[in-house]
Design an enzyme around this catalytic site. Structure first.
Site, PDB file in Angstrom:
ATOM      1  N   ARG A 135     -17.660 -16.205 -36.987  1.00 48.98           N
ATOM      2  CA  ARG A 135     -18.651 -16.041 -35.755  1.00 48.98           C
ATOM      3  C   ARG A 135     -19.833 -16.766 -35.811  1.00 48.98           C
ATOM      4  NH1 ARG A 135     -18.676 -10.131 -33.273  1.00 48.98           N
ATOM      5  NH2 ARG A 135     -18.969 -11.381 -31.322  1.00 48.98           N
ATOM      6  N   HIS A 168     -10.839 -16.150 -28.002  1.00 47.84           N
ATOM      7  CA  HIS A 168     -12.033 -15.683 -28.256  1.00 47.84           C
ATOM      8  C   HIS A 168     -12.083 -14.315 -27.920  1.00 47.84           C
ATOM      9  CE1 HIS A 168     -15.762 -16.221 -30.704  1.00 47.84           C
ATOM     10  NE2 HIS A 168     -16.188 -15.743 -29.712  1.00 47.84           N
ATOM     11  N   TYR A 214     -21.526 -18.995 -10.484  1.00 49.80           N
ATOM     12  CA  TYR A 214     -22.140 -19.922  -9.684  1.00 49.80           C
ATOM     13  C   TYR A 214     -22.030 -21.535 -10.212  1.00 49.80           C
ATOM     14  CZ  TYR A 214     -24.248 -15.829  -7.590  1.00 49.80           C
ATOM     15  OH  TYR A 214     -24.183 -14.660  -6.728  1.00 49.80           O
TER      16      TYR A 214
END
Length: 745
Positions: A31, A77, A121
């Site tokens: 990670r 993931h 968006y």
């Protein structure tokens, strides 16, 4: 007998210790820390690979970020959408990354800490370099693929990145018990460092720093402790002192202002707001009384934080205060920690490059091994088809005499003729000698008849020659490390040429809280402006060598000092001053910068009618002439002013300036009106006036007439113009008196 239960007794502290270490290693490896080979954390690697798999290439339309995030989360993931979207956003921000890997479309946040818009968006796609240097050759077995979390997909264990991304983009990550913090560097410098290492693997840190002198932050600024960098790059740990760039601007009435044009990398985001608050606190707590006002005028064009100072303020003392009491000077903690062979390791700059170069050799070996195998397969089939063309009649006889494909294939491979009818014993004997390989036999059976056309056979022979050349090339690369190095270096040089950028961050040894300005070395340069209004300066020697090209391609050109100013006279009567220092200096073929962007001149409202260096006007009388025939001479020293824009002459209503010309002596001028009236007069007959004067009338005109042109005739020169299809020699016109009607032509 009662069944005995299998109970394992263990010390609780040992169990907790083992569990915690397992958890810590999982966070470190899977990670928080980047791999030294591709410089990417797993979330970044998976996001980029998913975009590659979805076909969201640099030359394809943008796709919604939500689609990318969802696909990455579902396939590779499984850690929540926010971590994936945050990684995607950072990879698209050019103020955080020296080399953005994602091309973002929409609101991806700002340097001042504004967050990106929601993923529904925004849109994104891969950058061109990401595709070429990070994701290329994945189809050539260059890296290992491992199962994803639920073993339904395959993902690359590492991306085949061809540039040292760990240094170019840097890295930040907090793991368990350790953290990484690597500053970004300049792509050109890092790749030159890699090339230097490949040529000399024994290179030391000090020698490497001749190519990579220090970090290059996207926000610019100044590294203030140059002497500490050697120790930092040797050990992989230390502290870099970074400062913002401060410029002093002189205002009216002797006032000054401090303008911060570049900020320390550590000030990105909320720290800009904190800096402003810290400055307010300095004023409120009476630590300084020199600051009158502070405004943040930053925009898309860049950072501009303005501190207005009172008259007589001690600028140097105030700068010291800002460096000591605010984030204008900050420390970037360096800890070059990355995952090496599954283990976290802190490394200096040379070991990082060593690991990168070893990885390059590994992926190049795997790539060319794959390519060589493919070319050898092609060679085998090509040789079979070429051999088949020589005995095509026999092969057709075998095919016509076979009951099935199996018998025909057996005959081609082993010469077995028992199940095939032949027209003659001779054919059967020839067929028994055939020994094609299985691949060759399959290719012959699948071959179409048009392949027997002469041109097709020639093409096959040519293709075979190319295949042999490629095999020789790939074998040479695989057998000789020097050949492989040449291929890698050639590719790196191409990246430098296409994607290299100039350094943004200055590196210096600065005294405690002091910014020293370097003096400019005074020299002659050549000012150039093309017909589109783009300006630049070049070296005089470059001009001398390319004089003809320069003079044919540029509208205006002249030699001036680099400490001089350029006077831009416009038809509205304005004069705009432009420092030669502010004009980009470069090569002959550089495009330059629009003159509108460098000065107050606005090409939408006015036109340039004269461009001269201020020093060229200093000892001259300057002639002004207008559309309404107003003429005057002005002493050139009057144009040495502090203002960037000033009125060079006074114009009557609806009048326009036609000419501004510094006299050398002995000139005559010819005025031409719209009705083709011409008047030639001596330039010396025009009176000298102040620049604020209107001037005197040069020629009597009819009520609805006005001047269209004013021509300058140096002493002894010849010049002609065309009037209604006939040529008028201006130098032969009678020299008359000022304020007369002139002659009709």
């Amino acid at each position: 007998m009662q069944e005995q239960s299998n109970i394992i007794q263990t010390e609780y502290s040992e169990l907790m210790q083992k569990s915690y270490i397992d958890y810590a290693m999982s966070v470190i490896i899977a990670r928080a820390l980047p791999d030294v080979r591709d410089g990417l954390k797993p979330v970044q690697r998976r996001t980029l690979y998913d975009m590659y798999e979805l076909g969201i290439r640099y030359d394809k339309p943008y796709r919604k970020s939500a689609r990318i995030v969802g696909d990455t989360m579902g396939k590779y993931h499984p850690h929540g959408d926010s971590s994936i979207y945050d990684a995607l956003v950072v990879m698209a921000q050019d103020f955080k990354k020296g080399l953005p890997l994602v091309d973002g479309h929409g609101n991806f946040g700002s340097i001042e800490g504004d967050g990106a818009a929601a993923m529904r968006y925004t849109e994104a796609r891969l950058q061109k370099i990401t595709q070429e240097a990070y994701l290329a050759d994945l189809d050539k077995n260059v890296v290992d693929f491992v199962p994803n979390f639920d073993e339904t997909e395959k993902e690359p264990a590492v991306l085949p990145v061809k540039v040292p991304n760990l240094l170019i983009n840097g890295a930040e990550g907090i793991a368990v018990g350790m953290a990484t913090s690597i500053p970004p560097h300049n792509l050109t410098e890092v790749l030159n460092g890699v090339i230097a290492y490949m040529k000399n693997p024994d290179i030391n840190t000090e020698q490497m720093m001749e190519y990579i002198p220090g970090p290059d932050f996207p926000t610019g600024g100044i590294v203030a402790n140059k002497d500490d960098l050697l120790a930092i790059y040797s050990t992989g740990a230390g502290k870099i002192k970074v400062r913002g760039k401060v410029e002093v601007e002189q205002m009216k009435g002797g006032k000054t202002r401090l303008v911060i044009t570049e900020i320390p990398y550590t000030m990105i985001g909320a720290n800009i707001g904190k800096f402003l608050n810290d400055v307010y606190s300095l004023v409120e707590t009476k630590k300084t009384s020199d600051i009158v006002d502070i405004t943040n005028q930053s925009s898309k064009e860049g950072i501009r934080i303005v501190l207005d100072l009172k008259k007589g303020a001690d600028v140097e003392a105030l700068e010291n205060l800002l460096y000591k009491k605010t984030k204008l000077e900050d420390t970037f903690g360096v800890n070059m920690l990355a995952v090496v062979d599954g283990r976290p390791e802190t490394m200096g700059i040379v070991p990082i490059i060593r690991h990168h170069v070893n990885f390059q050799y590994e992926i190049a070996t795997r790539k060319y091994t794959t390519l060589l195998a493919k070319e050898k397969d092609k060679k085998e089939i090509q040789e079979g088809l070429i051999a088949a063309c020589d005995v095509i009649d026999l092969i057709i006889e075998i095919l016509r005499g076979s009951k099935n494909v199996k018998d025909a294939k057996a005959c081609l491979m082993t010469g077995e003729t028992g199940n095939i009818r032949f027209k003659s014993k001779e054919s059967e004997e020839m067929a028994s000698k055939l020994r094609f390989t299985e691949r060759q036999a399959s290719a012959i059976l699948e071959m179409r008849l048009y392949k027997l056309i002469g041109l097709e056979i020639e093409a096959l022979m040519k293709e075979h020659e190319e295949t042999l050349a490629k095999i020789a090339q790939y074998q040479d690369i695989l057998e000789h490390r020097s050949s492989m190095a040449k291929v890698i270096i050639k590719e790196l040089k191409q990246y430098i040429k296409e994607y290299g950028t100039p350094r943004k961050t200055a590196i210096d040894n600065l005294k405690e809280a002091v910014v020293a300005e370097k003096k400019i070395e005074e020299k002659d340069v050549v000012f150039l402006m093309d017909r589109f209004g783009y300006v630049r300066t070049i070296d005089v020697s470059t001009y001398e060598r390319n004089r003809e090209a320069v003079e044919s391609e540029n509208k205006t050109f002249f030699i001036c000092r680099n400490t001089d100013k350029i006077c831009i006279f416009t038809d509205t009567g304005n004069m705009h001053l432009l420092k030669v220092q502010d004009i980009p200096f470069g090569r002959l073929r550089d495009k330059g910068t629009p003159i509108d962007n460098l000065s107050n001149y606005d090409s939408r409202e006015e036109n340039v009618i004269g461009l001269y260096s201020l020093s060229a006007l200093a000892d001259r009388k300057v002639l002004f002439g207008t559309k309404q025939t107003m003429l005057k001479l002005v002493d050139g020293t009057e144009f040495d002013v502090a203002k960037r824009t000033t009125a060079a002459t006074k114009l009557s209503e609806e009048d326009k300036l036609l000419i501004v010309y510094p006299l050398t002596g002995g000139e005559t001028i010819v005025m031409r009106s719209g009705r083709d009236m011409f008047l030639r007069i001596e330039a010396d007959s025009i009176p000298e006036k102040k620049k604020g004067a209107v001037g005197v009338r040069g020629m009597k005109l009819a009520l609805d007439d006005a001047l269209t042109d004013i021509y300058m005739l140096p002493e002894g020169s010849e010049q002609s113009v065309e009037v209604k299809g006939k040529e008028v020699a201006l130098h032969r016109l009678h020299v008359g008196n000022r304020d007369t009607k002139g002659v009709k032509k």
